[in-house]
Design a protein around this motif. Sequence first.
Motif: not given
Length: 135
Positions: A26, A64, A67, A101-102, A104-106, A108-109, A112
């Motif tokens: 990231a 998870e 991704v 970006p991918a 960063r999204g992972a 964040a996932l 959670r």
Amino acid sequence: MTEEPSERLIEQRIRNRIYEILEILADCDAGVDIVGIKGYFYLFEDFVHRPSIEAGTSALSKDERAVVLEIAEFLEAASETNPDFTKAEFIDSDWPGRIAPAARGARALFLRRGLFSEKVEELEPGQSAAIAAGR
């Protein structure tokens, strides 16, 4: 005498290591600087290509896992573009900028759910398997 960790505990630790590698990915170009070109590609691969992840039996959730495998495909595509990238060539290619970006999204996932314990088996982060079994 130390006790060998259970398979579940190993899977929890692997998920935590994948999260740490996602943080590196990231960071875009800075991530490449931190671990070098070989580390950038191989750190992730060392943890992702495991039978438990590929079979969907790891501590990763279904989302998870999806991704993480998507990012693995990104890294494979980047590597196939030029298997002999130098660090500078790789950064100039903008692959880190497309992967970040991918990642960063992972990341964040993963957050959670939170991170798993490194010492105690958990069904979910913060939910001990021993406590859940006693209910």
